[in-house]
Design an enzyme around this catalytic site. Structure first.
Site, short mmCIF file in Angstrom:
data_model
loop_
_atom_site.label_atom_id
_atom_site.label_comp_id
_atom_site.label_asym_id
_atom_site.label_seq_id
_atom_site.Cartn_x
_atom_site.Cartn_y
_atom_site.Cartn_z
N CYS A 115 10.64 -45.69 12.85
CA CYS A 115 9.73 -46.47 11.99
C CYS A 115 10.25 -47.87 11.69
O CYS A 115 9.47 -48.77 11.40
CB CYS A 115 9.48 -45.72 10.69
SG CYS A 115 8.75 -44.11 10.99
N HIS A 262 5.82 -50.76 6.46
CA HIS A 262 5.56 -49.78 7.51
C HIS A 262 4.58 -48.77 6.94
O HIS A 262 4.74 -48.30 5.82
CB HIS A 262 6.88 -49.10 7.91
CG HIS A 262 6.67 -47.77 8.58
ND1 HIS A 262 5.86 -47.63 9.67
CD2 HIS A 262 7.14 -46.53 8.28
CE1 HIS A 262 5.84 -46.35 10.03
NE2 HIS A 262 6.59 -45.67 9.19
N ASN A 292 0.10 -43.01 10.77
CA ASN A 292 1.43 -43.61 10.88
C ASN A 292 1.75 -43.79 12.37
O ASN A 292 1.86 -42.81 13.09
CB ASN A 292 2.43 -42.67 10.19
CG ASN A 292 3.88 -43.12 10.29
OD1 ASN A 292 4.23 -43.91 11.14
ND2 ASN A 292 4.71 -42.58 9.43
O1 UT7 Z 1 7.23 -42.82 8.82
C1 UT7 Z 1 8.47 -42.19 8.71
C2 UT7 Z 1 8.77 -41.83 7.36
N1 UT7 Z 1 7.94 -40.70 6.96
C3 UT7 Z 1 7.54 -40.63 5.75
O2 UT7 Z 1 7.79 -41.54 4.97
C4 UT7 Z 1 6.80 -39.38 5.30
C5 UT7 Z 1 7.29 -38.97 3.95
N2 UT7 Z 1 6.68 -37.73 3.45
C6 UT7 Z 1 5.37 -37.60 3.19
O3 UT7 Z 1 4.61 -38.50 3.42
C7 UT7 Z 1 4.90 -36.32 2.53
O4 UT7 Z 1 6.01 -35.54 2.17
C8 UT7 Z 1 3.94 -35.47 3.43
C9 UT7 Z 1 2.60 -36.18 3.56
C10 UT7 Z 1 4.55 -35.26 4.79
C11 UT7 Z 1 3.68 -34.11 2.81
O5 UT7 Z 1 3.18 -34.23 1.50
P1 UT7 Z 1 3.82 -33.40 0.31
O6 UT7 Z 1 3.07 -33.76 -0.89
O7 UT7 Z 1 5.30 -33.66 0.31
O8 UT7 Z 1 3.49 -31.91 0.71
P2 UT7 Z 1 4.47 -30.67 0.96
O9 UT7 Z 1 5.19 -30.80 2.25
O10 UT7 Z 1 5.28 -30.43 -0.26
O11 UT7 Z 1 3.46 -29.48 1.09
C12 UT7 Z 1 2.63 -29.08 0.00
C13 UT7 Z 1 1.75 -27.92 0.45
C14 UT7 Z 1 2.53 -26.81 1.14
O12 UT7 Z 1 1.91 -25.58 0.78
P3 UT7 Z 1 2.54 -24.65 -0.38
O13 UT7 Z 1 3.93 -24.35 0.06
O14 UT7 Z 1 2.50 -25.51 -1.62
O15 UT7 Z 1 1.61 -23.49 -0.40
C15 UT7 Z 1 2.30 -27.06 2.60
O16 UT7 Z 1 2.40 -25.90 3.38
O17 UT7 Z 1 0.81 -28.39 1.42
C16 UT7 Z 1 0.88 -27.57 2.59
N3 UT7 Z 1 0.58 -28.41 3.76
C17 UT7 Z 1 -0.69 -28.64 4.18
N4 UT7 Z 1 -1.87 -28.19 3.74
C18 UT7 Z 1 -2.97 -28.63 4.40
C19 UT7 Z 1 1.44 -29.10 4.54
N5 UT7 Z 1 0.76 -29.78 5.48
C20 UT7 Z 1 -0.56 -29.51 5.28
C21 UT7 Z 1 -1.74 -29.90 5.92
N6 UT7 Z 1 -2.92 -29.44 5.45
N7 UT7 Z 1 -1.73 -30.77 6.98
#
Ligand code: UT7
Length: 335
Positions: A115, A262, A292
């Protein structure tokens, strides 16, 4: 010592639009979750047979950037190509661009900084221009993510975020000596390398071993991301490296005309905006349309902002990136 400036910008994205609803047909996800957590509405994916690849998209973006710089391919002294998704494991995309654009036997360098790849790449270009070694450098960021993502339920937390596309900039000697790239600031912290990574295939973990060691339903050669961990580090490092760049030039947050972060996640951009107390018009976001696109995200956003008339001569433009490695960086530019 010379200074450098951006003299041409271009971008290219594949025509194939993939909406959140399209993804929900492939995996257990939905439009509301994706928009709420990331701000993304749609992204572009290369479609099999559409003639695109990482290098080809890079050439399309570069052709526009060169035209806008008013330069022919012969004027370019070096190519710097940033990607994490090259067409081939080796050689890199830079040499493919050199061949496809019919360029002289100029140096071609690939940058592998995910990134932050584009910020690293323009920093390298800036150094070559400063010393007087080169006059015009073509910098490209391009990614074909869709070719390597896991579109099953298992991959949903990664696959909904990333999109394909390319952006390019011509970095030239700043003949007027006024403004241009004022400074660049680069960092890394390899102890977090596993938190956002694709571990195979690699020389440590070659294809036959991966297949032999893993059941068919648990293949680890897809990208892994510890999303919350990455998020927490991103919001700290973005703000830090922007401030570092401003301090180095005796500038204040209020001096920023346009911050182009980014495009990792709209929530990250909003968090930085709030933390740094930036007004809406000081921050540019287009992740809603493209997802992204890693090394391509800043040059795509920069090109769109410029095309929309949001960057004028004399403006202070700040680029900042954070990503896998972890690596992060900023560039402070007086347009
Ligand atoms: O560009 C390089 C740098 N990258 C970044 O900066 C990305 C940084 N991270 C993020 O943007 C976020 O952490 C994400 C968008 C990747 C994820 O968001 P989050 O709010 O951290 O969600 P999470 O991983 O804590 O997941 C929350 C819930 C989980 O379910 P439970 O365990 O609460 O039941 C996941 O299984 O959301 C679930 N989940 C989804 N649900 C629907 C994870 N992915 C999905 C999905 N659709 N695509």
């Amino acid at each position: 010592m010379y200074t450098s400036k951006i003299t041409g910008l271009g971008h290219y994205v594949p025509e194939n639009v993939v909406t959140n609803d399209d993804l929900s047909k492939l995996m257990d996800t939905n439009d509301a979750w994706i928009q709420e957590r990331t701000g993304i509405k749609e992204r572009r994916h290369i479609k099999k047979g559409d003639g695109n690849s990482t290098s080809i998209m890079g050439v399309k973006a570069a052709t526009i950037a060169l035209e806008r710089a008013g330069l022919g391919t012969d004027a370019i002294d070096m190519i710097i190509f940033a990607t994490l998704s090259p067409d081939m494991y080796f050689p890199g995309g830079g040499v493919e661009v050199q061949e496809m654009m019919g360029m002289r036997t100029i140096p071609a360098l690939d940058v592998r900084n995910q990134c932050s790849g584009f910020v690293y790449a323009i920093s390298v270009a800036d150094q070559f221009i400063k010393t007087g070694m080169y006059k015009h450098i073509l910098v490209i960021g391009s990614e074909n993510h869709s070719g390597g993502l896991d579109f099953s339920d298992r991959g949903r937390s990664v696959s909904v975020i990333f999109g394909d596309g390319a952006g390019a900039a011509v970095i030239s000697r700043n003949e007027s000596g006024k403004g241009g790239i004022l400074s660049t600031h680069l960092h890394s912290e390899g102890k977090h390398k596993d938190e956002l990574s694709l571990q195979g295939p690699s020389t440590e973990y070659w294809v036959p071993q991966i297949i032999a060691e893993n059941p068919q339903e648990d293949i680890p050669y897809y990208p892994y991301m510890n999303g919350q961990f990455v998020f927490k580090h991103a919001i700290v490092r973005f703000a830090e490296v922007i401030q570092e760049g401003l301090d180095a030039n005796n500038l204040k947050v209020s001096d920023i005309d346009l911050l182009i972060p980014h495009q990792a996640n709209l929530r990250i951009s909003q968090f930085i905006q709030q933390k740094m107390k930036l007004r809406d018009e000081q921050v540019f976001n287009n992740i809603q349309k493209y997802g992204n696109t890693t090394a391509a995200s800043i040059p795509i956003a920069l090109t769109e902002a410029w095309e929309e008339g949001k960057i004028k001569e004399g403006d202070l433009v700040v680029l900042a990136a954070f990503g896998s490695g972890f690596t992060w960086g900023s560039a402070i530019i007086r347009w």
